[in-house]
Design a protein around this motif. Structure first.
Motif, short mmCIF file in Angstrom:
data_model
loop_
_atom_site.label_atom_id
_atom_site.label_comp_id
_atom_site.label_asym_id
_atom_site.label_seq_id
_atom_site.Cartn_x
_atom_site.Cartn_y
_atom_site.Cartn_z
N ALA A 22 -3.52 3.69 2.55
CA ALA A 22 -2.13 3.02 2.07
C ALA A 22 -2.25 1.79 2.78
O ALA A 22 -2.57 1.62 3.90
N VAL A 23 -1.40 1.04 2.20
CA VAL A 23 -1.12 -0.51 2.64
C VAL A 23 0.36 -0.70 2.08
O VAL A 23 0.88 -0.30 1.24
N VAL A 24 1.11 -1.15 3.33
CA VAL A 24 2.46 -1.49 2.91
C VAL A 24 2.64 -2.90 3.24
O VAL A 24 2.28 -3.49 4.12
N ILE A 25 3.39 -3.70 2.17
CA ILE A 25 3.82 -4.89 2.38
C ILE A 25 5.16 -5.28 2.51
O ILE A 25 6.03 -4.26 1.76
N ASP A 26 5.73 -6.33 2.57
CA ASP A 26 7.14 -6.82 2.61
C ASP A 26 7.34 -7.80 1.39
O ASP A 26 6.24 -8.09 0.73
N GLU A 28 7.67 -10.88 1.44
CA GLU A 28 6.63 -12.00 1.51
C GLU A 28 5.35 -11.86 1.17
O GLU A 28 4.38 -12.78 1.55
N LEU A 29 4.92 -10.67 0.84
CA LEU A 29 3.44 -10.23 0.55
C LEU A 29 2.76 -10.16 1.82
O LEU A 29 1.41 -9.92 1.77
N ARG A 30 3.18 -10.00 2.93
CA ARG A 30 2.61 -9.73 4.41
C ARG A 30 2.28 -8.12 4.52
O ARG A 30 3.22 -7.31 4.27
N VAL A 31 1.21 -7.93 5.13
CA VAL A 31 0.87 -6.34 5.38
C VAL A 31 1.48 -6.08 6.48
O VAL A 31 1.36 -6.60 7.62
N VAL A 32 2.41 -4.97 6.55
CA VAL A 32 3.06 -4.51 7.95
C VAL A 32 2.58 -3.19 8.18
O VAL A 32 3.08 -2.79 9.23
N HIS A 33 1.76 -2.35 7.33
CA HIS A 33 1.63 -1.17 7.71
C HIS A 33 0.20 -0.86 7.24
O HIS A 33 -0.06 -1.15 5.81
N GLN A 34 -0.93 -0.34 7.39
CA GLN A 34 -2.11 0.24 7.01
C GLN A 34 -2.51 1.64 7.51
O GLN A 34 -2.17 1.95 8.80
#
Length: 570
Positions: A22-26, A28-34
């Protein structure tokens, strides 16, 4: 810079062969969690190796469905413990290993609608599958079903014209036909058939999710032009199959809100949207952010070429899928088994096992290699299905060896010429603005990338492709929310990091004359030639086009049976 406390998030998942990620982005397309779950290590009770069970016939390969379900339990629990605020997730999407299938037992739809949030998913769904071990992409046990389907469609090429690919054992339609014939009782107890992608979406949706056009293109069942199930293929596979599959939908579709199970158990918002899941290869195209005219070349153990197509020409090699981010366009996938291992062998034999000397040989030999070329198929190739190593000098004579430096350039130039020629056979053409995106281990070698740029006559960029399928799924979740309003995928992901320019084509790259050999290779698939393939081609060309780099898109070269015919206008 951290995201604002209540800024919306977008979740992308990938259910691959060996793990669930899983990848979570905000916004602004920044990865905030993996996060991720490794099947073999974290779910040892299922006794998989590499995420699969290889059966005693060495052809049948399956994965336990409940392992995938339990992996989702573990993954979401991990993410919750890590402090991810699921209430901020505005949309989610995902991908699954292509071609795999899940068979839901009669009554499973009711179970999905009434999931108890106090229990784990794998406990609630333990009796919901008529087939406990799902066929996956590594399976090659449906050869007879492939032959039957091609016969029903009017031949391999006709099937490719309809579905984007000739019949392959791993493709879902052939697996369905085999299961119906060999396990009739379980097939009769099946209420719905999902792909791995739509199965995962169904869990989040709390009901059966539609198969999307792009992943549906890898089944040998979908007509890629009408984007409906092909009646010919359905009838050849199983009765009433359209009812078991459900109607396919665009890959950008919002399927509905997330199931109340996830709202109450994990704190998802009731307004969180589930965007159609797709296959891992289409999701990778989204993660790489390909645009019209782009080509992505993954330089690994096997080389893989991804293409964005507008006017596809399906062929006997390669796969054409519906595009996952642009509904009216297409993508193509080409796999070449002889990739980095072949380059490494030549490095070991001709450059003292040194990449520095290998690179020096590429720098010290001219573009076009003075007409020397080689075909290096050390193991049975996929595209095209041939084997053997053949070297030719500038006089079109087959030779047993080349000088070390010439051999280094011959293998690299020959491989990339093959990649381009087969791409053009599927309808790819270089247009203004075309970019070549290079990934994989060899993408760190500047000299190899310079050859790639020269052969494709286009600039080469490198991109970071870690978790590209997950990232592509997160991008697609964001795009799905605005796709109906007409927003393009390219506009949605424009804030993502730009790829890095590493090579531009030599000014004379387009003028360099190279051997015309692709048609000879393709013609030789059915029957090995005893003479030089290149010489035979030149003898049959009335224009005597020697040492010319021609391609079907540029010169209208055609093959008719065993006759090679050049139709170039002089």
């Amino acid at each position: 810079m951290a995201s604002a406390p209540r800024a919306p998030l977008y979740l992308g998942l990938d259910l691959s062969t060996q793990q669930l990620k899983a990848v979570v982005i905000d916004g602004e397309l920044r990865v905030v969690h993996q996060s991720g779950v490794q099947f073999d290590a974290e779910l040892p009770e299922f006794r998989t190796q590499g995420g699969v069970h290889i059966h005693t016939d060495r052809l049948t390969v399956t994965s336990p469905v409940l392992m995938w379900v339990k992996a989702l339990d573990l993954l979401l629990d991990k993410m919750k413990r890590a402090g991810l605020d699921f209430s901020r997730v505005r949309a989610l999407s995902g991908s699954g290993q292509q071609h795999g299938s899940v068979f839901w037992r009669r009554g499973a739809s009711e179970t999905l609608k009434h999931l108890d949030p106090d229990q784990d998913l794998h406990q609630l769904l333990q009796d919901s599958f008529s087939v406990s071990d799902s066929p996956v992409w590594m399976d090659s046990s449906s050869t007879q079903q492939c032959e039957d389907l091609q016969a029903a469609a009017g031949g391999a090429l006709r099937l490719a014209e309809i579905t984007g690919s000739r019949a392959y054992e791993r493709f879902t339609g052939n697996q369905i036909a085999k299961l119906r014939q060999s396990r009739a009782e379980e097939f009769q107890d099946t209420e719905r058939i999902s792909l791995v992608s739509s199965f995962a979406a169904s869990l989040f949706l709390g009901g059966y999710a539609a198969i999307d056009y792009s992943d549906g293109s890898g089944m040998n069942l979908l007509d890629i032009r009408t984007r409906n199930w092909s009646e010919i293929c359905l009838q050849a596979t199983a009765p009433h199959l359209d009812q078991l599959l459900g109607a396919p939908l665009p890959s950008t579709s919002v399927l509905g809100p997330v199931s109340s199970y996830f709202v109450h158990r994990y704190g998802f918002s009731e307004s969180c949207s589930v965007v159609a899941f797709t296959g891992d290869n289409p999701a990778s195209l989204a993660g790489m952010r390909l645009q019209p005219g782009d080509v992505a070349v993954s330089l690994g153990t096997s080389d893989t070429v991804f293409l964005w197509l507008q006017q596809p020409r399906p062929a006997l090699e390669g796969h054409v899928f519906c595009n996952p981010v642009e509904q009216q366009e297409y993508m193509a996938l080409l796999c070449f088994k002889n990739g980095s291992l072949t380059r490494e062998r030549v490095r070991n034999e001709c450059a003292g096992a040194s990449w520095e000397l290998f690179s020096a040989a590429l720098r010290d030999t001219p573009l076009g290699n003075h007409g020397n070329i080689g075909f290096y198929f050390e193991t049975m190739e996929i595209t095209p299905p041939v084997i053997g190593v053949h070297r030719f000098d500038s006089a079109d004579c087959e030779v047993s060896s080349l000088s070390p430096q010439v051999e280094v350039r011959a293998v690299v130039e020959g491989q990339f010429l093959s990649r381009r020629l087969h791409a053009e056979r599927l309808g790819y053409s270089i247009i203004p603005g075309t970019r070549v995106l290079a990934t994989g281990g060899a993408s760190s070698n500047k000299e190899i990338l310079q050859v790639l740029s020269d052969v494709f006559n286009a600039p080469v960029y490198t991109i970071d492709l870690s978790d590209s399928t997950c990232l592509g799924s997160a991008y697609r979740a964001l795009h799905g929310l605005v796709a109906e309003s007409g927003a393009s995928f390219v506009d949605v992901v424009k804030k993502a990091p730009e790829p890095r320019l590493v090579a531009t084509p030599h000014p004379k790259a387009k003028e360099v004359r190279r051997p015309l050999y692709d048609d000879a290779l393709l013609a030789s698939e059915a029957e090995p030639c005893s003479r030089s393939l290149r010489q035979e081609l030149h003898e049959t060309c009335p224009h005597n086009h020697r040492n010319t780099f021609c391609s079907p898109a540029e010169t209208n070269t055609s093959v008719s049976g065993d006759t090679l015919r050049c139709t170039t206008s002089c």
